[in-house]
Design an enzyme around this catalytic site. Structure first.
Site, mmCIF file in Angstrom:
data_model
loop_
_atom_site.group_PDB
_atom_site.id
_atom_site.type_symbol
_atom_site.label_atom_id
_atom_site.label_comp_id
_atom_site.label_asym_id
_atom_site.label_seq_id
_atom_site.Cartn_x
_atom_site.Cartn_y
_atom_site.Cartn_z
ATOM 1 N N HIS A 167 0.825 -1.211 0.000
ATOM 2 C CA HIS A 167 0.000 0.000 0.000
ATOM 3 C C HIS A 167 0.860 1.262 0.000
ATOM 4 C CE1 HIS A 167 0.013 -0.108 4.580
ATOM 5 N NE2 HIS A 167 -0.058 1.203 4.413
ATOM 6 N N ASP A 202 1.225 -7.732 2.324
ATOM 7 C CA ASP A 202 1.289 -6.294 2.027
ATOM 8 C C ASP A 202 2.744 -5.809 1.917
ATOM 9 O OD1 ASP A 202 0.860 -3.604 1.777
ATOM 10 O OD2 ASP A 202 -0.513 -3.428 3.470
ATOM 11 N N SER A 260 3.840 2.242 8.441
ATOM 12 C CA SER A 260 3.598 1.292 7.360
ATOM 13 C C SER A 260 4.919 1.023 6.651
ATOM 14 C CB SER A 260 2.609 1.877 6.356
ATOM 15 O OG SER A 260 1.337 1.902 6.913
#
Ligand code: ASP
Length: 740
Positions: free
Chosen positions: A89, A225, A653
């Site tokens: 992402h 991810d 992230s």
């Protein structure tokens, strides 16, 4: 000592394990230069390396292998040739930009066969921290409580500039001086930014975004991810703009990968760039989030998401166009819903109120804290209408339909039509032509119209009469209050939806064509909204925010001084931080247990053929059926994700999650549903971050994408699967063989 690995776990043991572990979860995002203060505790918990191994300016340390990716994620250097890992992402917009219907890397994944096949990404950067230094003494010595915010800021800025100039003497780094804790302390941050960053590999969405929005912020989770990039540098190994002759960057340090697999109960540490937390805000601030800003943003995003998701599911080209935008809209939309639930469940407002009452008691006789709470209350109340108008502007004009903002970008040509010189006009036309070409690549007028029409009734409902956008009065005056007709008319008449017409106007730019553009309804709306924002909303919002910052500076200082028994750490501000805890699950709700690991079994259980969120690529199914996991299985299973009790937020992230030896065990990418309030209040018993297991990442790279060449670049350790965990290397037995 080896862990016992039986799969049959008596329920009693599971419970003991989970409850025992909750006590060791840690709140806090620590500035790495200050780790000495908590090094002892970290070592007791299982850290086997030293604070100097984590952060050093003299020797290569882990900090040299952790970088800011773009402007809001973290990347982990995993090879001596500049290979970096981050989340899918985080790489999403780069993958989208490199995708077409023929080469759809979002859908199919991507693997560069050789260095020459790695794909450049204009505008993408990776920034390393060279040095972080506490310069509070130097700046605070020049400040005093009699100064207003502006003067304070000017003095700090002047001294900061001197500090920066000294720091940059004889080198080509960048530097800033940043306030921490609302300006109670100041840090110099020296950094180095690389701008030739190439896409190396990405899994298909059926792995990298598996579970989609439905599973986002959820556990159990099985999303792979991650994405892989490489930093390129000049032949001298220095930062350089993209150039064919650039070479893979040789970093000061790269991270070794633990092939033993993460173990339940082992020490874990995360190193990265958490974006924003609001740990110190008083009850009034929390009330504002809960009653105003979260509900408004959830409503506005919910309206646009319904439209975008339906359009993406119906058409492959639209799906590529909106991939990144939908992802980021949906991320906030869902998180804020969890945040509201979490803050309610924790009773955060009541807890803060109790803390405030105790603050008053402890502050008796201390004039510096007298009147601080009523002042905060008053400032939050004053700020509320401006904060709401600002949120509305941001959700409508920045995150909503593209058209009004795009049209407003032409204001220099349009408003300046009587005064602009020919040369300036020509330059502006050229600039706008280039940005319009980029704009139309991802522009879909039908979807944009529908987003606009879906949000408009909410805008009309939320805007306050004093701060409303004047152009929207037309909904009443011309369309009898019918928002849908206003939207239809605006999109039907605007030239900014049509590239051919717009380019024709630009090519024949004149006072006359500018006059025509000035009548365009999308321009009028965009311009009216931006002018209202810049003239009426922003100045007042900023002025009150300055006063609020000053009050929060006093407030946070008071909290730290008067509550020495509590843990205090500076709010996250996208600077490098360390959090630590353990690999562990939790009991997030009455009667519910989250175990720490998920596996490919979970992927297959959720598999729905051709579903936009739960489809699984055939090759992964084949590998699963054949149990062809290579050296990447743990206890015969292909683990996908794990939980740990690390305090994280957006910006973390892509951050590396390390074991006690400083080896990589996973890449952080999310938090559980019950942790979404942790930017405001962290509950150690419940809050858990979610990481993709590093062995799953390697499995996908090698077995699924055929990228063994990348794995070969990495340093893999602990291949025998045995692990010893504990302070000072002393064997520490983890009795509970919880492995999922
Ligand atoms: N998934 C999150 C994000 O992208 C990371 C986090 O906030 O924990 O914002």
């Amino acid at each position: 000592m080896l862990h016992s690995r039986s799969t049959l776990v008596p329920i009693f043991t599971v419970l003991t394990f989970l409850t025992a572990q909750t006590a060791s979860a840690h709140e806090g995002m620590w500035v790495p230069t200050l780790l000495k203060a908590i090094e002892g505790d970290m070592r007791t918990e299982g850290l086997q390396i030293s604070a100097e191994d984590i952060y050093s300016i003299n020797n290569g340390s882990l900090k040299d292998a952790v970088a800011l990716f773009g402007s809001g994620c973290t990347a982990d250097v995993v090879s001596t040739q500049g290979l970096i890992l981050t989340n899918h992402h985080c790489g999403r917009s780069s993958i989208q930009n490199n995708s077409t219907l023929e080469h759809n890397y979002l859908r199919d994944g991507f693997m560069a066969a050789t260095l020459a096949d790695e794909l450049p990404n204009a505008g993408l950067s990776v920034t390393f921290m060279v040095r972080i230094e506490d310069v509070s003494q130097r700046i605070n010595a020049l400040l005093n409580s009699g100064m207003g915010e502006e003067e304070r800021y000017a003095v700090a800025k002047r001294e900061g500039a001197a500090i920066i100039a000294e720091a940059l003497e004889g080198n080509k780094f960048d530097a800033v001086v940043r306030p921490f804790n609302y300006g109670n302390s100041w840090f110099l941050i020296v950094s180095e930014t690389f701008r030739d960053i190439r896409l190396v590999a990405a899994p298909p969405e059926g792995i990298g975004e598996f579970g989609g929005n439905a599973d986002n912020w959820m556990w159990p989770r099985q999303t792979g991810d991650f994405s892989v990039f490489r930093i390129y540098a000049s032949p001298e190994n220095l930062p350089a703009e993209y150039a064919a002759e650039n070479k893979p960057f040789t970093p000061r340090r790269s991270i070794a990968i633990d092939m033993g697999g993460a173990q339940a109960g082992e020490f874990a540490m995360i190193y990265g760039f958490p974006g924003t937390t609001q740990y110190y805000i008083p009850s009034y601030g929390v009330e504002q989030v809960m009653s105003m800003s979260d509900p408004l943003r959830i409503a506005m995003r919910g309206a646009s998401l319904n439209v975008i998701t339906a359009a993406m599911n119906a058409d492959a080209a639209t799906k590529i166009q909106y991939y990144s935008k939908r992802g980021s809209i949906a991320n906030g939309w869902k998180k804020w819903q969890g945040e509201l639930q979490g803050l309610t469940a924790l009773g955060t407002v009541a807890k803060k109120q109790a803390e405030e009452a105790e603050f008053l008691r402890r502050a008796t006789g201390m004039p510096e804290y007298a009147g601080i709470l009523p002042r905060l209350e008053k400032l939050y109340a004053e700020q509320a209408p401006y904060a709401q108008a600002r949120d509305l502007f941001s959700e409508f004009i920045y995150n909503g339909a593209y058209l009004p903002r795009f049209a407003a970008g032409f204001s220099k040509l349009i408003e300046g039509r009587d005064t602009i010189s020919k040369a300036v006009a020509e330059a502006e036309v050229k600039r706008l032509r280039a940005s319009a070409s980029a704009f139309f690549k991802n522009y879909n007028a039908t979807v944009d119209h529908d987003v606009f029409a879906a949000q408009l009734p909410l805008v009309l409902e939320y805007q306050s009469s004093l701060l409303a956008t004047p152009a929207l009065q037309a909904v009443q005056t011309k369309f009898n209050g019918n928002a849908q007709r206003y939207a239809d008319d605006l999109f039907a008449r605007s030239v900014f939806t049509d590239s051919l017409k717009l380019f024709r106007l630009l090519d024949h730019y004149s006072k006359k064509s500018a006059k025509k553009m000035a009548q365009d309804p999308a321009y009028q709306l965009g311009n009216s909204a931006s002018t209202t924002y810049t003239d009426k909303i922003r100045p007042r919002y900023n002025a009150i925010s300055d006063s609020l910052d000053a009050a929060l500076r006093t407030w946070s200082k008071g909290l730290i001084t008067l509550f020495p028994e509590k843990t205090w750490w500076p709010d996250a501000n996208l600077t490098l931080r360390v959090s630590y805890g353990k690999v562990e699950g939790t009991f997030p709700q009455d009667g519910l247990a989250y175990l720490p690991f998920t596996t490919l079994d979970g992927v297959m259980a959720k598999y729905v053929p051709n579903d936009p969120e739960f489809n699984v690529p055939q090759k992964l199914i084949d590998l699963y059926n054949a149990k062809d996991y290579g050296p990447y299985a743990t206890d015969g299973e292909m683990r996908t994700c794990f939980l740990s009790s690390l305090h994280t937020t957006g910006g973390n992230s892509g951050s590396p999650v390390f074991n006690g030896k400083g080896e990589l065990i996973g890449i952080n990418f999310d938090r559980t549903w019950e942790s979404t309030m942790s930017d405001i209040q962290f509950d150690p018993a419940i809050c858990r971050n979610i990481s993709v297991d590093i062995k799953y990442v390697l499995f996908v790279i090698d077995k699924f994408l055929g990228g063994k060449r990348l794995v070969d670049e990495m340093e893999l350790v602990g291949m025998d699967g045995e692990k010893v965990d504990g302070a000072d290397g002393a064997p520490h037995v983890i009795e509970l063989p919880l492995h999922r």
